[in-house]
Design a protein around this motif. Structure first.
Motif, PDB file in Angstrom:
ATOM      1  N   ALA A 159       0.811  -1.216   0.000  1.00 38.42           N
ATOM      2  CA  ALA A 159       0.000   0.000   0.000  1.00 38.42           C
ATOM      3  C   ALA A 159       0.847   1.271   0.000  1.00 38.42           C
ATOM      4  CB  ALA A 159      -0.936   0.003   1.202  1.00 38.42           C
ATOM      5  N   SER A 160       2.035   1.217   0.583  1.00 39.69           N
ATOM      6  CA  SER A 160       2.856   2.419   0.724  1.00 39.69           C
ATOM      7  C   SER A 160       3.979   2.522  -0.298  1.00 39.69           C
ATOM      8  CB  SER A 160       3.464   2.468   2.132  1.00 39.69           C
ATOM      9  OG  SER A 160       4.307   1.351   2.351  1.00 39.69           O
ATOM     10  N   ILE A 161       4.037   1.601  -1.262  1.00 43.34           N
ATOM     11  CA  ILE A 161       5.083   1.688  -2.277  1.00 43.34           C
ATOM     12  C   ILE A 161       4.460   1.924  -3.648  1.00 43.34           C
ATOM     13  CG2 ILE A 161       6.633   0.205  -0.952  1.00 43.34           C
ATOM     14  CD1 ILE A 161       5.966  -2.102  -2.799  1.00 43.34           C
ATOM     15  N   THR A 162       5.251   2.486  -4.546  1.00 48.79           N
ATOM     16  CA  THR A 162       4.740   2.855  -5.861  1.00 48.79           C
ATOM     17  C   THR A 162       5.346   2.040  -6.990  1.00 48.79           C
ATOM     18  OG1 THR A 162       6.422   4.590  -6.059  1.00 48.79           O
ATOM     19  CG2 THR A 162       4.283   5.221  -5.119  1.00 48.79           C
ATOM     20  N   GLY A 163       6.279   1.155  -6.689  1.00 53.85           N
ATOM     21  CA  GLY A 163       6.890   0.354  -7.733  1.00 53.85           C
ATOM     22  C   GLY A 163       7.608  -0.847  -7.161  1.00 53.85           C
ATOM     23  N   VAL A 164       7.934  -1.767  -8.026  1.00 54.52           N
ATOM     24  CA  VAL A 164       8.619  -2.997  -7.633  1.00 54.52           C
ATOM     25  C   VAL A 164       9.731  -3.297  -8.628  1.00 54.52           C
ATOM     26  CG1 VAL A 164       6.734  -4.054  -6.346  1.00 54.52           C
ATOM     27  CG2 VAL A 164       6.773  -4.290  -8.831  1.00 54.52           C
ATOM     28  N   PRO A 165      10.734  -4.079  -8.173  1.00 52.48           N
ATOM     29  CA  PRO A 165      10.835  -4.780  -6.896  1.00 52.48           C
ATOM     30  C   PRO A 165      11.189  -3.841  -5.756  1.00 52.48           C
ATOM     31  CG  PRO A 165      12.863  -5.089  -8.119  1.00 52.48           C
ATOM     32  CD  PRO A 165      11.914  -4.376  -9.044  1.00 52.48           C
ATOM     33  N   TYR A 166      10.823  -4.272  -4.564  1.00 50.90           N
ATOM     34  CA  TYR A 166      11.084  -3.486  -3.357  1.00 50.90           C
ATOM     35  C   TYR A 166      11.556  -4.451  -2.275  1.00 50.90           C
ATOM     36  CZ  TYR A 166      10.380   0.206   0.124  1.00 50.90           C
ATOM     37  OH  TYR A 166      10.561   1.155   1.091  1.00 50.90           O
ATOM     38  N   PHE A 167      12.754  -4.213  -1.768  1.00 52.94           N
ATOM     39  CA  PHE A 167      13.384  -5.109  -0.805  1.00 52.94           C
ATOM     40  C   PHE A 167      13.511  -4.430   0.553  1.00 52.94           C
ATOM     41  CE2 PHE A 167      14.959  -5.835  -5.058  1.00 52.94           C
ATOM     42  CZ  PHE A 167      14.987  -7.219  -5.208  1.00 52.94           C
ATOM     43  N   VAL A 168      13.117  -5.131   1.616  1.00 53.61           N
ATOM     44  CA  VAL A 168      13.333  -4.660   2.978  1.00 53.61           C
ATOM     45  C   VAL A 168      14.214  -5.692   3.672  1.00 53.61           C
ATOM     46  CG1 VAL A 168      12.291  -3.970   5.167  1.00 53.61           C
ATOM     47  CG2 VAL A 168      11.107  -3.494   3.010  1.00 53.61           C
ATOM     48  N   ILE A 169      15.402  -5.257   4.085  1.00 48.70           N
ATOM     49  CA  ILE A 169      16.392  -6.173   4.648  1.00 48.70           C
ATOM     50  C   ILE A 169      16.467  -5.990   6.161  1.00 48.70           C
ATOM     51  CG2 ILE A 169      18.812  -6.895   4.594  1.00 48.70           C
ATOM     52  CD1 ILE A 169      18.925  -5.881   1.717  1.00 48.70           C
ATOM     53  N   ASN A 170      16.170  -7.064   6.869  1.00 49.30           N
ATOM     54  CA  ASN A 170      16.130  -7.055   8.331  1.00 49.30           C
ATOM     55  C   ASN A 170      15.308  -5.905   8.896  1.00 49.30           C
ATOM     56  OD1 ASN A 170      17.561  -9.399   8.479  1.00 49.30           O
ATOM     57  ND2 ASN A 170      19.336  -8.559   9.524  1.00 49.30           N
ATOM     58  N   GLY A 171      14.260  -5.553   8.175  1.00 49.02           N
ATOM     59  CA  GLY A 171      13.320  -4.557   8.658  1.00 49.02           C
ATOM     60  C   GLY A 171      13.809  -3.127   8.621  1.00 49.02           C
ATOM     61  N   SER A 172      15.036  -2.894   8.178  1.00 50.70           N
ATOM     62  CA  SER A 172      15.576  -1.535   8.253  1.00 50.70           C
ATOM     63  C   SER A 172      15.989  -0.966   6.908  1.00 50.70           C
ATOM     64  CB  SER A 172      16.769  -1.505   9.212  1.00 50.70           C
ATOM     65  OG  SER A 172      17.796  -2.379   8.774  1.00 50.70           O
ATOM     66  N   GLN A 173      16.786  -1.679   6.160  1.00 54.35           N
ATOM     67  CA  GLN A 173      17.253  -1.146   4.882  1.00 54.35           C
ATOM     68  C   GLN A 173      16.226  -1.412   3.787  1.00 54.35           C
ATOM     69  OE1 GLN A 173      21.292  -0.541   3.815  1.00 54.35           O
ATOM     70  NE2 GLN A 173      21.893  -2.321   5.034  1.00 54.35           N
ATOM     71  N   LYS A 174      15.935  -0.389   3.031  1.00 53.52           N
ATOM     72  CA  LYS A 174      14.930  -0.485   1.984  1.00 53.52           C
ATOM     73  C   LYS A 174      15.574  -0.171   0.638  1.00 53.52           C
ATOM     74  CE  LYS A 174      11.336   0.773   5.269  1.00 53.52           C
ATOM     75  NZ  LYS A 174      10.218   1.683   5.624  1.00 53.52           N
ATOM     76  N   LEU A 175      15.510  -1.121  -0.264  1.00 53.24           N
ATOM     77  CA  LEU A 175      16.120  -0.989  -1.577  1.00 53.24           C
ATOM     78  C   LEU A 175      15.048  -1.059  -2.649  1.00 53.24           C
ATOM     79  CD1 LEU A 175      19.133  -3.462  -1.130  1.00 53.24           C
ATOM     80  CD2 LEU A 175      19.006  -1.045  -0.496  1.00 53.24           C
ATOM     81  N   SER A 176      14.992  -0.048  -3.488  1.00 53.04           N
ATOM     82  CA  SER A 176      14.012  -0.006  -4.567  1.00 53.04           C
ATOM     83  C   SER A 176      14.690  -0.327  -5.893  1.00 53.04           C
ATOM     84  CB  SER A 176      13.376   1.389  -4.658  1.00 53.04           C
ATOM     85  OG  SER A 176      12.678   1.697  -3.479  1.00 53.04           O
ATOM     86  N   GLY A 177      14.084  -1.187  -6.672  1.00 50.12           N
ATOM     87  CA  GLY A 177      14.596  -1.482  -7.991  1.00 50.12           C
ATOM     88  C   GLY A 177      15.514  -2.681  -8.038  1.00 50.12           C
ATOM     89  N   ALA A 178      15.915  -3.039  -9.251  1.00 52.27           N
ATOM     90  CA  ALA A 178      16.762  -4.212  -9.477  1.00 52.27           C
ATOM     91  C   ALA A 178      18.221  -3.860  -9.201  1.00 52.27           C
ATOM     92  CB  ALA A 178      16.592  -4.723 -10.904  1.00 52.27           C
ATOM     93  N   GLN A 179      18.551  -3.742  -7.930  1.00 56.25           N
ATOM     94  CA  GLN A 179      19.896  -3.352  -7.535  1.00 56.25           C
ATOM     95  C   GLN A 179      20.932  -4.389  -7.964  1.00 56.25           C
ATOM     96  OE1 GLN A 179      20.584  -0.455  -6.192  1.00 56.25           O
ATOM     97  NE2 GLN A 179      18.459   0.189  -5.964  1.00 56.25           N
ATOM     98  N   PRO A 180      22.153  -3.947  -8.280  1.00 52.99           N
ATOM     99  CA  PRO A 180      23.217  -4.905  -8.622  1.00 52.99           C
ATOM    100  C   PRO A 180      23.655  -5.680  -7.390  1.00 52.99           C
ATOM    101  CG  PRO A 180      24.072  -2.663  -8.527  1.00 52.99           C
ATOM    102  CD  PRO A 180      22.584  -2.543  -8.419  1.00 52.99           C
ATOM    103  N   PRO A 181      24.307  -6.824  -7.568  1.00 50.11           N
ATOM    104  CA  PRO A 181      24.704  -7.663  -6.433  1.00 50.11           C
ATOM    105  C   PRO A 181      25.512  -6.938  -5.374  1.00 50.11           C
ATOM    106  CG  PRO A 181      24.999  -8.872  -8.481  1.00 50.11           C
ATOM    107  CD  PRO A 181      24.649  -7.470  -8.869  1.00 50.11           C
ATOM    108  N   GLU A 182      26.387  -6.025  -5.783  1.00 45.66           N
ATOM    109  CA  GLU A 182      27.236  -5.343  -4.799  1.00 45.66           C
ATOM    110  C   GLU A 182      26.437  -4.470  -3.841  1.00 45.66           C
ATOM    111  OE1 GLU A 182      27.817  -3.253  -8.874  1.00 45.66           O
ATOM    112  OE2 GLU A 182      27.646  -5.311  -8.080  1.00 45.66           O
TER     113      GLU A 182
END
Length: 246
Positions: free
Chosen positions: A214-237
């Motif tokens: 409900a609170s995001i506008t696009g995907v993919p959307y990653f939440v890591i250990n509840g704190s870090q939020k990454l939007s988009g197809a991030q590279p492995p690094e």
């Protein structure tokens, strides 16, 4: 802990078998029950992913995440949960021509987008296929929910098989036969009975759509250990750096 949000333009915004085996079976991905009482000294990384099964950038994001997992599995254990997102909730259940849909949605940009996706997929050793049908993804999300109940590793592997079928083999994401074949390939029992009733999993999918999408506008959307939020197809690094911070 500091909240970090990383955004990317590799984001899909709103408005066989051997390849699968090589690509997606990681021992570091545990079921929820396996993560409880684990005596390993490895750090546990929990990742919540919002995605749609017809989003090509979501598949690219998964491939990049899998590379990061493979590169760091000696350091970490992973607990990955996939959550539903619908780019086009009103898409017809019976399906529509994929190329026609893209032309109607993106107009003159369609060829450029197709060329870009083909380039990105080739970078992963895959051929992007825009043939076939696209349509409503609700049944695929119901199946993903069911897979999660059978084991998070099965859910993660199911996303791989569904994506390979839809994006590289022109399979229709709304085709029950394709969904059941995919479930069988990753060892999910009971899928046919589950999908037969259209109400099975519906409540849970809607609850997850409200909670995670409900609170995001696009995907993919990653939440890591509840704190870090990454939007988009991030590279492995980027994933590897995120694992080190949390």
């Amino acid at each position: 802990m500091r909240l970090v949000s990383v955004k990317s333009n590799l984001l899909h915004k709103v408005s066989p078998s051997l390849l699968f085996q090589k690509a997606c079976r990681y021992k570091g991905i545990m079921s929820a029950s396996e993560s409880v009482g684990n005596n390993t000294e490895k750090k546990l990384i929990k990742i919540d992913i919002s995605s749609d099964t017809v989003c090509p950038w979501c598949f690219v994001g998964k491939k990049n995440l899998d590379k990061a997992i493979a590169a760091s599995k000696d350091q970490y254990d992973f607990e990955i949960r996939w959550h539903p997102f619908q780019l086009n909730p009103s898409a017809p259940k019976e399906g529509i021509n994929k190329k026609e849909f893209y032309r109607n949605k993106f107009g003159s940009q369609t060829e450029r987008i197709e060329a870009r996706m083909s380039e990105v997929f080739r970078g992963h050793g895959l051929e992007y296929n825009l043939s076939g049908l696209t349509g409503n993804t609700l049944d695929s999300h119901r199946l993903m929910h069911f897979a999660g109940k059978k084991g998070l590793d099965k859910q993660h592997n199911l996303m791989e098989v569904l994506s390979l079928g839809y994006f590289t083999q022109a399979k229709f994401i709304g085709d029950q036969e394709f969904l059941l074949e995919s479930a069988k390939e990753v060892g999910i029992e009971g899928a046919e009975e589950f999908l037969r009733d259209p109400n099975n999993g519906l409540k849970e999918v809607n609850e997850e759509l409200e909670k995670y999408s409900a609170s995001i506008t696009g995907v993919p959307y990653f939440v890591i250990n509840g704190s870090q939020k990454l939007s988009g197809a991030q590279p492995p690094e980027v994933f590897l750096r995120a694992f080190q911070v949390v």
